[in-house]
Design an enzyme around this catalytic site. Structure first.
Site, PDB file in Angstrom:
ATOM      1  N   HIS A   1       9.152   4.288 -46.247  1.00  0.00           N
ATOM      2  CA  HIS A   1      10.038   3.934 -45.152  1.00  0.00           C
ATOM      3  C   HIS A   1      11.126   3.002 -45.681  1.00  0.00           C
ATOM      4  CE1 HIS A   1       6.662   4.700 -41.969  1.00  0.00           C
ATOM      5  NE2 HIS A   1       7.227   5.818 -42.402  1.00  0.00           N
TER       6      HIS A   1
ATOM      7  N   HIS B   1      -0.315  15.120 -41.433  1.00  0.00           N
ATOM      8  CA  HIS B   1       0.573  13.961 -41.351  1.00  0.00           C
ATOM      9  C   HIS B   1      -0.176  12.721 -40.878  1.00  0.00           C
ATOM     10  CE1 HIS B   1       4.285  11.721 -40.666  1.00  0.00           C
ATOM     11  NE2 HIS B   1       4.937  12.702 -41.246  1.00  0.00           N
TER      12      HIS B   1
ATOM     13  N   ARG C   1       3.912  12.267 -47.311  1.00  0.00           N
ATOM     14  CA  ARG C   1       4.148  13.310 -46.314  1.00  0.00           C
ATOM     15  C   ARG C   1       3.547  14.625 -46.815  1.00  0.00           C
ATOM     16  NH1 ARG C   1       8.750  10.142 -46.563  1.00  0.00           N
ATOM     17  NH2 ARG C   1       9.308   9.096 -44.621  1.00  0.00           N
TER      18      ARG C   1
ATOM     19  N   ARG D   1      -1.158   9.432 -42.885  1.00  0.00           N
ATOM     20  CA  ARG D   1      -0.215   8.314 -43.023  1.00  0.00           C
ATOM     21  C   ARG D   1      -0.495   7.245 -41.963  1.00  0.00           C
ATOM     22  NH1 ARG D   1       4.261   9.015 -45.930  1.00  0.00           N
ATOM     23  NH2 ARG D   1       5.773   8.183 -44.424  1.00  0.00           N
TER      24      ARG D   1
END
Length: 405
Positions: free
Chosen positions: A359, A332, A242, A335
């Site tokens: 995650h 972002h 992130r 990702r």
């Protein structure tokens, strides 16, 4: 004889030193020219002591008797009521400075170096406008989940659902700070997990086609901005963490000899430690940055002060300067680029990709993987990804999207 309300109301002092009028059980009324005072004589550890129980008429006869009975109960339990009274007074005095607002402002000061100036201002403003008017004056140890929820509901009612969730997270950080300081028992926002409306899905613009990704990588390597911004841009697709995790990276977290970046749970969205294997390309880039900022705390320090990390807008501003509008690519978005291409082009294991994205991933038995799960396999995957990005950048061996099918 026991005292009566009528007698107490009418009695006057007969001498300057005052008169004592007993009620029983050690309780008496001390009548002086200046006023009438409730007192209780008792013995504790073979010493005669006197306890002040209040002033008449603020404390009535019934109130004085109740306080006497409470003191006698403490004595029966081996507790000195005078000491208990002093302890209670000290506790209340100390608690007076432990309001939610006082704790929040202290937390903001203590953690200021961990965030950009703009984020500090935004967090402070959120609390001042939405939370302090509701629970700011309350003692933090006395705040209940419903108190926080009532404040959040007002934010939610304005349609600011995402803000309500972010402010709830801020409140949680303040409560955890108070717990660590010994001033609260727990973070009460944990009870509000499903209390707010769900945040609508957020879409971050991203380039996910290999040929377009190759063009983006070439633009990054041609970019001539500030060296920290250039290095962050080059590392972003390699590591796909992130944006906030990348810009707040600290040298103490990075082991270049072991090719591993250990991000502590305190910095992670999911509140668990995260391990990021470093490809050979990432290590080379980091060694280059180390020559510039290695003596400080942050890998990417602010250009204004080494006490803070890079601004949250740096990577996105660089992308804009390179000609990529916010509708096309964001910090972002790296990702999503990695998630899509690694899965649909390179055929990497989805559970390894998700784990590397930090995650929540569970094994076949429904148990959450720990931070070291499949680390050797993830090291190999991250090196394959770095090698593939090099090929994309130089325009060789570009595999069409959806080749996995």
């Amino acid at each position: 004889m026991a005292l009566t309300d009528t007698f107490i109301k009418q009695v006057k002092a007969s001498k300057p030193a005052g008169d004592k009028h007993a009620d029983g059980g050690g309780l008496y009324l001390l009548v002086k020219p200046a006023g009438k005072y409730w007192r209780m004589d008792y013995r504790y550890l073979d010493k005669r002591k006197t306890l002040a129980l209040g002033v008449y008429p603020a404390i009535s006869l019934a109130g004085a008797r109740k306080r006497r009975d409470e003191a006698r109960k403490l004595l029966a339990e081996g507790i000195d009521p005078s000491q208990a009274k002093r302890d209670d007074h000290h506790a209340k005095t100390a608690a007076a400075g432990h309001t939610f607002e006082a704790m929040a402002r202290q937390w903001l000061r203590n953690t200021q170096a961990e965030r950009a100036e703009s984020t500090q201002h935004k967090n402070t403003s959120w609390l001042e406008k939405n939370i302090f008017p509701e629970i700011g004056a309350m003692q933090i140890a006395a705040i209940k989940p419903r108190d926080v929820l009532a404040a959040l509901r007002k934010i939610e009612a304005r349609g600011a659902i995402e803000s309500a969730h972010k402010i709830k997270q801020l409140c949680g950080q303040v409560f955890r700070f108070a717990v660590a300081s010994g001033l609260a028992e727990r973070d009460v926002t944990a009870d509000l997990r499903d209390a707010l409306a769900a945040v609508p899905g957020t879409h971050y613009a991203a380039i996910t086609e290999p040929k377009q990704a190759g063009g983006l990588l070439r633009s990054i390597f041609d970019y001539s901005g500030h060296p920290y911004a250039v290095a962050a841009l080059k590392l972003a697709p390699l590591l796909f963490v992130r944006p906030g995790e990348l810009r707040a990276a600290e040298w103490a977290e990075i082991d270049m000899d072991d090719a591993l970046w250990r991000i502590p749970a305190s910095k992670m969205k999911m509140n668990f430690d995260h391990l990021v294997p470093l490809s050979a390309q990432a290590v080379v880039l980091l060694r280059g940055v180390h020559a510039m900022s290695g003596t400080g705390r942050y890998v990417f320090p602010s250009i204004r002060t080494a006490d803070r990390c890079m601004s949250e807008n740096t990577v996105n501003a660089a992308l804009r300067a390179m000609g990529y509008p916010k509708e096309a690519m964001t910090g972002h978005g790296f990702r999503a680029m990695a998630r899509t291409i690694m899965d649909e082009v390179l055929g990497e294991r989805v559970d390894l990709i998700e784990h590397q994205l930090a995650h929540a991933v569970k094994d076949v038995n429904g148990r959450a993987y720990n931070r070291t799960s499949h680390l050797p396999a993830r090291r190999e995957m991250m090196q394959r990804w770095a090698d593939y990005l090099d090929k994309l950048r130089i325009g060789a061996d570009v595999i069409p999207l959806h080749a996995k099918n």
